[in-house]
Write a protein that holds these residues in place. Structure first.
Motif, PDB file in Angstrom:
ATOM      1  N   GLN A 183      37.245  36.036  46.097  1.00 20.39           N
ATOM      2  CA  GLN A 183      38.844  36.259  45.959  1.00 20.39           C
ATOM      3  C   GLN A 183      39.480  35.488  45.229  1.00 20.39           C
ATOM      4  O   GLN A 183      40.468  34.601  45.663  1.00 20.39           O
ATOM      5  N   PRO A 184      39.066  35.128  43.771  1.00 26.64           N
ATOM      6  CA  PRO A 184      39.998  34.165  42.971  1.00 26.64           C
ATOM      7  C   PRO A 184      41.012  34.517  42.605  1.00 26.64           C
ATOM      8  O   PRO A 184      41.285  35.753  42.484  1.00 26.64           O
ATOM      9  N   GLU A 185      41.910  33.620  42.039  1.00 22.44           N
ATOM     10  CA  GLU A 185      43.105  34.129  41.500  1.00 22.44           C
ATOM     11  C   GLU A 185      42.920  34.484  40.174  1.00 22.44           C
ATOM     12  O   GLU A 185      43.558  35.115  39.513  1.00 22.44           O
ATOM     13  N   ARG A 186      41.864  33.800  39.568  1.00 27.83           N
ATOM     14  CA  ARG A 186      41.582  33.728  38.084  1.00 27.83           C
ATOM     15  C   ARG A 186      39.870  33.665  37.754  1.00 27.83           C
ATOM     16  O   ARG A 186      39.550  33.090  38.458  1.00 27.83           O
ATOM     17  N   ILE A 187      39.797  34.607  36.628  1.00 28.61           N
ATOM     18  CA  ILE A 187      38.415  34.382  36.295  1.00 28.61           C
ATOM     19  C   ILE A 187      38.571  34.320  34.728  1.00 28.61           C
ATOM     20  O   ILE A 187      39.266  34.886  34.174  1.00 28.61           O
ATOM     21  N   LEU A 188      37.997  33.188  34.194  1.00 31.43           N
ATOM     22  CA  LEU A 188      38.139  32.848  32.766  1.00 31.43           C
ATOM     23  C   LEU A 188      36.624  33.014  32.169  1.00 31.43           C
ATOM     24  O   LEU A 188      35.774  32.356  32.897  1.00 31.43           O
TER      25      LEU A 188
END
Length: 408
Positions: free
Chosen positions: A334-339
């Protein structure tokens, strides 16, 4: 003497120095007045710590700023020349070695191709040794000025008391390679210079989270696409990231054979070499004798012109496989961002990003998908090297600006 918390006066001093150094490094220049609330230290503690750091030549003045009705306040910054780090990226096609000052400004670089030797251990060690010697000689920096050498490698890194960092790189044929001890016996660096060896996806993740698109995230995943596929997870419990062998999650039961030997891994569909192979198998025509980077560029060019249906179909299928793999990261962490980074990720990203977001949403749970953004990294192909150099820098900060004396 230890207090009730078990921390000694030396521990407290080291922690205070670390807090000031890190705040100046990431948010400076700052005044003493600003440092107190930013670090949570008292004004007296700030004065003492700053005086120590200035005396040690780790911190220097960087001009003044007007105050509200009082005397101008002196701004402080970390001194760039106070230390140097070497970052090494053991990549798919070359070994890149870069020398940085304390603010991670590049001072010198060299690259050595791997195409004739592949991941032959002796060849890789020789490239690292010669690269270190070259960047030092080209700048006049002595080995004694180094805070350490950071190295990003493919595979899992285990640390042993006897042999230091040992690399388990199944996909490149490295079986418990004692890389640190090999470097110590080969490189002409003093024993006081530590080596920091870690997975390349983790060093990429650290760079993006310190200086790139992930800065400020409390919970993020940085994924790396090259010949292989990897990821780095950063959460509040893993401050500097944890490498994930994400490329070896199964996206198709009984599917294509991966470099690791298993069937149906994501890397068998989304790694650069696998993409080119699938294009060829579908009737495409990669350039004869081209390396992976050139072949992947040709695949993208063929798809852009839409004159090659096989290229278009391979990229569309790849986007779905990667989207399914990203959905696993979304559901699990459940990440805030995927880069998205890595040389292949940066090539593929502009073309595939809308489809990746669409397929991730289709395969992941709705609520965590609504909370995550999926974007490209911003540091480019040097991110692994920058992150590798950040490993000795991290240790330097943790020690309050004292040089490490043993390898990590």
């Amino acid at each position: 003497m230890a207090g009730r918390s078990g921390r000694t006066v030396r521990d407290l001093r080291r922690g205070n120095r670390a807090a000031v150094l890190q705040r100046l490094y990431f948010d400076g220049p700052m005044s003493r007045f600003e440092l107190a609330p930013a670090t949570g230290l008292s004004g007296g503690s700030i004065s003492n710590v700053v005086a120590e750091l200035v005396e040690d030549r780790l911190v220097e003045e960087a001009g003044t700023v007007e105050s509200d009705g009082g005397r101008p306040r002196t701004l402080l910054r970390v001194a760039p020349s106070a230390g140097h780090m070497i970052g090494v990226d053991v990549g798919e096609t070359r070994v890149r070695v870069e020398l940085f000052d304390l603010t991670l400004t590049e001072l010198a670089r060299t690259e050595r191709p791997l195409e004739h030797h592949g991941y032959d251990v002796e060849a890789v060690v020789g490239h690292i040794r010669d690269g270190i010697a070259e960047v030092l000689a080209g700048t006049g920096i002595t080995a004694g000025q180094l805070l350490g050498v950071g190295i990003g490698v493919p595979g899992i890194v285990a640390r042993t008391p006897e042999r230091g960092a040992v690399v388990h790189g199944q996909t490149i044929g490295w079986d418990a390679v004692p890389l640190e001890s090999l470097l110590r016996s080969t490189c002409e660096l003093p024993d006081s210079v530590p080596y920091f060896i870690d997975n390349g996806a983790r060093t990429l993740g650290q760079a993006e989270l310190w200086f790139g698109a992930g800065r400020g995230s409390r919970n993020a995943v940085v994924v790396l696409f090259g010949s292989g596929v990897g990821a780095c997870l950063v959460t509040e419990g893993t401050e500097y990231g944890r490498a994930l062998e994400w490329g070896h999650v199964t996206v198709r039961v009984g599917g294509r054979r991966c470099r690791c030997g298993a069937l149906g891994c994501l890397e068998a569909y989304a790694g650069a070499g696998a993409l080119v192979d699938r294009w060829r198998e579908a009737g495409g025509h990669p350039p004869q004798g081209a390396d992976e980077e050139s072949a992947l560029a040709a695949l993208l060019a063929a798809a852009r012109s839409e004159a090659d249906p096989a290229a278009v179909a391979v990229l569309e299928e790849t986007a779905e496989y990667v989207g399914a793999g990203l959905s696993d990261l979304v559901n699990l962490f459940q990440p805030e961002r995927i880069l998205i980074g890595g040389w292949a990720g940066l090539q593929l990203g502009p073309r595939l990003l809308p489809a990746l977001r669409r397929h991730t949403s289709a395969y992941a749970l709705r609520h965590p998908t609504e909370q995550v953004s999926i974007d490209l990294g911003t540091l480019g192909p040097d991110a692994v090297t920058v992150g590798a150099a950040g490993l000795p820098l991290t240790d330097f900060f943790a020690q309050g600006g004292r040089r490490a004396t043993r390898s990590q």
